[in-house]
Motif scaffolding. Structure first.
Motif, short mmCIF file in Angstrom:
data_model
loop_
_atom_site.label_atom_id
_atom_site.label_comp_id
_atom_site.label_asym_id
_atom_site.label_seq_id
_atom_site.Cartn_x
_atom_site.Cartn_y
_atom_site.Cartn_z
N THR A 115 -2.57 -4.52 -4.46
CA THR A 115 -1.84 -3.60 -4.30
C THR A 115 -2.50 -2.38 -4.45
O THR A 115 -3.28 -2.45 -5.19
CB THR A 115 -0.58 -3.82 -5.52
N LEU A 116 -2.36 -1.38 -3.48
CA LEU A 116 -3.01 -0.12 -3.68
C LEU A 116 -2.06 1.20 -3.64
O LEU A 116 -1.11 1.17 -2.89
CB LEU A 116 -3.92 0.11 -2.22
N HIS A 139 -7.50 -3.59 1.05
CA HIS A 139 -6.19 -3.93 0.55
C HIS A 139 -5.58 -5.16 1.54
O HIS A 139 -5.04 -6.16 0.71
CB HIS A 139 -5.29 -2.67 1.02
N ARG A 190 -8.29 0.40 2.97
CA ARG A 190 -7.25 -0.31 3.83
C ARG A 190 -7.90 -1.74 4.08
O ARG A 190 -7.34 -2.53 4.06
CB ARG A 190 -6.92 0.49 5.02
N PHE A 200 0.83 -1.06 -0.01
CA PHE A 200 0.14 0.02 -0.15
C PHE A 200 0.99 1.28 0.06
O PHE A 200 1.54 1.49 1.11
CB PHE A 200 -0.82 -0.03 1.26
#
Lengths: 380, 240
Positions: free
Chosen positions: B209-210, B203, B200, B50
């Motif tokens: 994948t952020l 994720h 979040r 992230f």
């Protein structure tokens, strides 16, 4: 908005098409309503036809007359719907005396130097394209006449006035129109009265012939000529058929031109409408591209929508187009013009609209597919 | 010592992940070279990471995000995302469809489609059946607490609700990477927190994948790593 724009285009195509397609039939109908298909005249005619000019009352400008018995004979020929004898002559009315009862300038008779006199049975005046616009038709055998519109205006004569012709007094009982300037400047009376005036009892200048329903007028004319090879011939010029055909050619060209303009206008409206729709949806197209839609998919979507819009617009346009024409027709704003509701027109109109939808969608679709996602997403 | 994706360092087992994004000397300019948006960017992002990209307006962060999502093409350098070389000349529609989920600042929903239909849009280009499209979109909307708003038009929703629909749309194709460009930028702080927590959560749960672009510190600091940009360059890259 898009539907509205395209519907206007479709309505223009359909509405103008209805009127334009109706033009020839309306005109043909107007030109041929009740009128003869052709006239039969003596074969040994001189240089001037039955409308020939010159000479006093009783002068036929060299035109040989036909014995009235021929009318009955022609009537018996297969395919003849009706046959009517007409005596036509020219006379100088300047020297005739006239009296008036209703006109504002009594005593003045300002006719053309030579005026056409037509003798025809009062029940058959439509065969000579004569339409009474005011008053009524004369009675056969009576000293009554109807006077052409332009002759009435020139001579300041109206219904109830009298006119003296060859020392006989005739009462004006009606005003007529034919659409033929020469005949509209003339006078019409019963056949026997004119024969009497001109000392031509039992003779006519021509015989107007109308074919019966289903009969071919050209074939009928040939048959009559073959039956009287040395005596009679036929002419369609009197009823204006040749002129009408020429006129119809011009009208057909005009119809084509009007339809083309309507189609062009409709096409431009479709393209502008779709371009505007694409422009308004630029950001949306950017999103679709961003989430993975291919260019081909965008093209399919825009053209598909264009066709769908066209289909909806066809329905709206048909209703609007037909509605406007019907309203115009029912309120008398298009007198004499009969809209032509033909299957071919609707097929043509719907086909053209669909084609416009596809063609009109291609360029906007191409433009949309070429939009870069980032550029489209920034579009406000 | 390495065993597949597991490496032992100082006696601890560490999961080693592959780079899902690899960028080298990437440049991009606009207006015929007068405006430099990216000036030699070098960046590696690992699978499941992230990362937030911070920087003032005009620093190049959104341009970089667009490059990663193949929405725009770089002038020079190398960029490889999910194993695809994005410097090749081709239409990257399929790449975006299968690998990327976008979340925009202004959600960018189609206004005349319902919430449910908006989420299904990316699936139209796939082989997914109609039934599965409907089911998958409904499940995702349930997961963002909008299961009761399926037939609503976006115009009937609040800004936060629209953004949740946009997140559901971004996830519907099970992407490897979610690219979020200022996802909280148009929201008040309370709604911004809800959206951030949702991202979040996704994720962590989906191991996706952020990459998130923001100019707000508190949003950036919620990431594993914060990349700061200035004038088209990465000025630092810190573990948050």
């Amino acid at each position: 908005m898009a539907i509205f724009g395209i519907a206007i285009g479709v309505a223009a195509v359909i509405g103008l098409g209805l009127l334009a397609e109706g033009l020839p039939s309306s005109t043909q109908s107007a030109l041929t309503a009740g009128a003869a298909d052709f006239s039969v005249i003596a074969k040994t005619s001189g240089t001037e036809g039955p409308n020939g000019q010159g000479g006093p009352v009783g002068s036929f400008g060299g035109q040989e007359l036909i014995n009235q018995t021929k009318i009955g004979e022609i009537q018996q020929i297969s395919g003849v719907g009706s046959a009517v004898g007409v005596l036509r002559t020219m006379t100088n009315l300047d020297n005739t005396t006239s009296t008036t009862t209703n006109s504002s300038s009594p005593g003045e008779a300002n006719f053309q130097s030579m005026t056409t006199l037509i003798g025809i049975d009062s029940n058959s005046i439509s065969m000579n394209d004569i339409v009474i616009t005011n008053g009524s038709v004369y009675s056969n055998g009576a000293n009554e006449i109807i006077i052409g519109k332009s002759a009435a205006e020139r001579s300041n004569k109206t219904i109830g006035d009298t006119i003296s012709i060859s020392n006989q007094t005739f009462k004006v009982v009606g005003i007529y129109e034919t659409g033929n300037f020469q005949d509209d400047g003339g006078i019409v009376m019963s056949l026997d009265k004119l024969q009497n005036l001109t000392n031509n009892t039992g003779e006519v200048s021509l015989i107007l012939v109308k074919a019966s329903n289903g009969a071919d007028s050209d074939e009928l004319a040939t048959a009559i000529q073959e039956q009287y090879p040395d005596e009679l011939t036929t002419s369609s010029s009197l009823s204006g058929m040749d002129r009408m055909n020429q006129g119809l050619d011009v009208i057909n060209t005009a119809v084509w031109a009007i339809s083309l303009v309507a189609i062009l206008v409709g096409g431009i409206i479709v393209v502008i409408t779709m371009l505007k729709a694409v422009s308004e949806r630029t950001r949306e197209i950017g999103v679709l591209r961003a989430i993975g839609w291919t260019r081909q998919r965008i093209i399919k979507m825009i053209i598909g929508e264009s066709i769908l819009l066209s289909l909806i617009a066809i329905v709206v346009g048909l209703i609007v187009g037909i509605g406007i024409v019907e309203i115009l027709g029912s309120t008398g704003m298009i007198p004499g013009l009969m809209p032509s509701f033909s299957v071919s027109l609707f097929v043509k109109g719907i086909g053209v609209a669909l084609l416009l939808g596809i063609i009109g969608g291609i360029y906007p679709a191409y433009r949309a597919s070429k939009l870069e996602p980032t550029e489209a997403l920034r579009y406000e | 010592m390495s065993d597949g994706n597991i490496e032992v360092r100082n006696g601890n087992m560490i999961e080693i992940k592959e780079n899902i994004i690899e960028i080298k000397d990437l440049t991009k300019s606009f207006d015929g070279g007068n405006i430099t948006a990216l000036d030699g960017i070098n960046l590696e992002i690992k699978e499941g990471e992230f990362v937030s990209i911070m920087g003032p307006s005009g620093s190049g962060k959104s341009t970089l995000l667009n490059m990663i999502g193949a929405l725009d093409k770089a002038d020079s350098g190398q960029i490889k995302v999910a194993g695809i070389d994005l410097m090749q000349s081709e239409d990257f529609s399929k790449f975006r469809l299968n690998k990327i989920g976008f979340v925009f600042q202004l959600h960018n929903l189609i206004p005349n489609l319902t919430v449910h239909e908006n989420v299904q849009i990316p699936l139209i280009e796939t082989d997914v059946t109609d039934e599965e499209m409907i089911e998958r979109a409904a499940e995702l909307l349930n997961s963002v607490n909008l299961g009761n708003r399926l037939d609503q038009l976006p115009t009937k929703l609040s800004g936060g609700e629209r953004q949740r629909v946009a997140i559901a749309r971004a996830l519907v194709n099970h992407p490897s990477i979610i690219l979020a460009d200022e996802p909280t930028g148009a929201l008040d702080s309370r709604m911004g927190d809800i959206i951030l927590n949702l991202l979040r959560e996704i994720h962590q749960k989906e191991n996706v994948t952020l990459v998130l672009v923001t100019h707000e510190d508190y949003v950036a600091n919620s990431a594993d790593r914060v990349i700061n940009m200035m004038d088209g360059k990465i000025v630092d890259s810190n573990i948050a």
